[in-house]
Design a protein around this motif. Structure first.
Motif, short mmCIF file in Angstrom:
data_model
loop_
_atom_site.label_atom_id
_atom_site.label_comp_id
_atom_site.label_asym_id
_atom_site.label_seq_id
_atom_site.Cartn_x
_atom_site.Cartn_y
_atom_site.Cartn_z
N PRO A 155 4.47 3.88 1.79
CA PRO A 155 4.84 3.75 3.20
C PRO A 155 5.75 4.86 3.72
CG PRO A 155 4.89 1.61 2.16
CD PRO A 155 4.63 2.60 1.06
N MET A 156 6.73 5.28 2.93
CA MET A 156 7.65 6.31 3.39
C MET A 156 6.91 7.63 3.64
SD MET A 156 11.22 7.63 1.68
CE MET A 156 10.41 8.37 0.25
N LEU A 157 5.96 7.95 2.77
CA LEU A 157 5.19 9.17 2.94
C LEU A 157 4.21 9.06 4.10
CD1 LEU A 157 4.49 10.33 -0.71
CD2 LEU A 157 5.77 11.55 1.05
N VAL A 158 3.70 7.85 4.35
CA VAL A 158 2.82 7.65 5.50
C VAL A 158 3.57 8.01 6.78
CG1 VAL A 158 1.61 5.92 6.88
CG2 VAL A 158 1.39 5.89 4.39
N GLN A 159 4.80 7.54 6.91
CA GLN A 159 5.59 7.85 8.10
C GLN A 159 5.81 9.35 8.22
OE1 GLN A 159 6.54 5.73 10.48
NE2 GLN A 159 5.51 4.06 9.43
N GLN A 160 6.06 10.02 7.09
CA GLN A 160 6.30 11.45 7.12
C GLN A 160 5.05 12.22 7.55
OE1 GLN A 160 7.72 12.97 3.38
NE2 GLN A 160 7.85 15.09 4.11
N ILE A 161 3.90 11.81 7.02
CA ILE A 161 2.64 12.48 7.37
C ILE A 161 2.36 12.33 8.86
CG2 ILE A 161 0.13 12.36 7.12
CD1 ILE A 161 1.40 13.86 4.83
N LEU A 209 -8.48 12.15 14.84
CA LEU A 209 -7.94 11.46 13.68
C LEU A 209 -8.78 10.25 13.31
CD1 LEU A 209 -5.54 10.83 11.69
CD2 LEU A 209 -4.48 9.60 13.61
N VAL A 210 -9.26 10.23 12.07
CA VAL A 210 -9.86 9.03 11.47
C VAL A 210 -8.83 8.46 10.52
CG1 VAL A 210 -11.54 8.28 9.75
CG2 VAL A 210 -12.29 9.65 11.67
N GLU A 211 -8.50 7.18 10.69
CA GLU A 211 -7.37 6.63 9.94
C GLU A 211 -7.54 5.14 9.67
OE1 GLU A 211 -4.40 5.79 7.86
OE2 GLU A 211 -4.69 7.90 8.35
N GLN A 212 -7.31 4.73 8.40
CA GLN A 212 -7.38 3.31 8.02
C GLN A 212 -6.20 2.53 8.59
OE1 GLN A 212 -6.73 2.53 3.89
NE2 GLN A 212 -5.19 4.12 3.64
N ASN A 213 -5.08 3.19 8.78
CA ASN A 213 -3.89 2.54 9.33
C ASN A 213 -4.04 2.52 10.85
OD1 ASN A 213 -1.30 1.81 10.22
ND2 ASN A 213 -0.32 2.77 8.44
N ALA A 214 -4.81 1.56 11.34
CA ALA A 214 -5.19 1.55 12.74
C ALA A 214 -4.00 1.40 13.67
CB ALA A 214 -6.20 0.43 13.00
N GLN A 215 -3.03 0.59 13.29
CA GLN A 215 -1.86 0.40 14.14
C GLN A 215 -1.11 1.71 14.33
OE1 GLN A 215 0.93 -2.50 12.72
NE2 GLN A 215 2.34 -2.21 14.42
N GLN A 216 -0.86 2.41 13.23
CA GLN A 216 -0.15 3.68 13.30
C GLN A 216 -0.95 4.71 14.08
OE1 GLN A 216 2.96 4.51 12.98
NE2 GLN A 216 3.25 4.96 10.80
N ALA A 217 -2.26 4.73 13.87
CA ALA A 217 -3.11 5.69 14.57
C ALA A 217 -3.09 5.47 16.07
CB ALA A 217 -4.54 5.60 14.04
N THR A 275 5.31 -1.78 9.63
CA THR A 275 3.98 -1.18 9.76
C THR A 275 3.25 -1.13 8.44
OG1 THR A 275 4.95 1.01 9.49
CG2 THR A 275 4.61 0.24 11.74
N GLY A 276 3.91 -1.50 7.36
CA GLY A 276 3.25 -1.54 6.07
C GLY A 276 2.46 -2.81 5.85
N ASP A 277 2.54 -3.79 6.78
CA ASP A 277 1.74 -5.00 6.64
C ASP A 277 0.26 -4.64 6.59
OD1 ASP A 277 3.99 -6.46 6.74
OD2 ASP A 277 3.78 -7.09 8.83
N THR A 278 -0.53 -5.49 5.95
CA THR A 278 -1.94 -5.15 5.77
C THR A 278 -2.84 -6.19 6.38
OG1 THR A 278 -2.05 -6.28 3.65
CG2 THR A 278 -1.45 -3.95 3.61
N ALA A 279 -4.05 -5.73 6.73
CA ALA A 279 -5.12 -6.63 7.15
C ALA A 279 -6.36 -6.22 6.40
CB ALA A 279 -5.35 -6.50 8.65
N GLY A 280 -7.06 -7.16 5.78
CA GLY A 280 -8.19 -6.82 4.94
C GLY A 280 -9.36 -6.31 5.74
N ALA A 281 -10.17 -5.48 5.08
CA ALA A 281 -11.41 -5.00 5.69
C ALA A 281 -12.50 -5.98 5.30
CB ALA A 281 -11.72 -3.60 5.21
N GLU A 282 -12.92 -6.81 6.25
CA GLU A 282 -13.87 -7.85 5.90
C GLU A 282 -14.76 -8.16 7.09
OE1 GLU A 282 -11.29 -11.82 6.63
OE2 GLU A 282 -10.73 -10.64 4.91
N GLY A 283 -15.86 -8.85 6.82
CA GLY A 283 -16.80 -9.19 7.89
C GLY A 283 -17.73 -8.03 8.16
#
Length: 274
Positions: A166-172, A188-196, A240-248
């Protein structure tokens, strides 16, 4: 308009990966493309950079149709990319990897090299180190720095936070914002949708090869349907490090899903599903 896709269809054999994708990126913007695994996000970036060919439709850059332009000429025209999985050259030094970003250029690239070391001081500290021995976060910095050496007008970033602590995510993300502030347009294509969505000016939602929503990023961030499907519900607070699964079938985007910082991200060796 700096970059535009019009009704782009892309096939992998008989499988249609993109089904009429249309999107626009204006000069100076950060535009985010979010969606589940297999939605076609990476294919979209590869089509823009020339690594995949359109079955039909058009790609325009600075008003010119670049559909038949080979990839290396797109780099010279101003399209840079930091790919998913980083794609660094493990046996080469950090400095040599950065210079590979300027391989096709014939002009002086000393300014871009100095800026890469300024943006990423850790790379300057490790300039003689073999790239393959660095951590995942350092390799991601190197991939972005290498792309900047091509002096891009638009920078395509594919999952820059994948597998990072998480700390490096914020830095990037802070560095991405600074790159944009200095004048480089970003898709930007990003799995961290909230941050994106917090970073971007506008965003598109891609599902099974189709754009299903497009709006200002702040609007999508607050939209209840987008929040439920792609952001794991409440995005009003919490870490922002909380997660939501990729499903459905639509595929919910993982929100800040992280793995221990290593030289290789989770799933990096898996075949490109997009």
């Amino acid at each position: 308009m700096l970059l535009e896709l019009k009704d782009v269809h892309v096939h992998y054999g008989k499988i249609e990966a993109l089904k009429g994708v249309s999107l626009q990126v204006d000069e100076g913007e950060i535009v985010s493309l979010i969606g589940g695994n297999g939605a076609g996000k990476t294919t979209t970036l590869k089509t823009i950079s020339g690594l995949r060919s359109c079955s039909s439709g058009s790609v325009f850059f600075e008003g010119a149709d670049i559909g038949s332009m080979p990839g290396h000429r797109r780099v010279l025209a101003g399209i840079g990319q930091a790919p998913e999985g980083r794609g660094i050259f493990p046996g080469m030094s950090v400095h040599e990897n950065l210079l590979m970003g300027a391989y096709a250029r014939k002009d002086d690239h000393s300014k871009e090299l100095a800026e890469a070391y300024e943006l990423f001081p850790r790379l300057a500290e490790r300039r003689s180190q073999a790239a393959g021995t660095m951590s995942g976060g350092e390799q991601q910095m190197l991939a972005i720095g290498r792309a900047l050496l091509s002096k891009p007008k638009v920078l395509l970033l594919d999952e820059p936070s994948m597998g990072l602590a998480p700390m490096l995510v914020q830095q990037i993300f802070s560095i991405i914002e600074e790159i944009n502030r200095r004048g480089t347009t970003i898709l930007l294509v990003e799995q961290n949708a909230q941050q994106a969505l917090r970073l971007a000016h506008r965003a598109y939602v891609l599902e099974t090869g189709r754009i299903v929503r497009s709006a200002p990023a702040s609007e999508l961030l607050d939209d209840p349907q987008v929040r439920a499907a792609y952001l794991g519900g409440d995005v009003g607070g919490g870490d922002t490090g909380d997660t939501a699964g990729a499903e459905g079938e639509a595929g919910k985007v993982a929100l800040g899903k992280t793995a221990p910082e290593t030289g290789k991200a989770d799933g990096e060796d898996a075949p490109d599903a997009e």
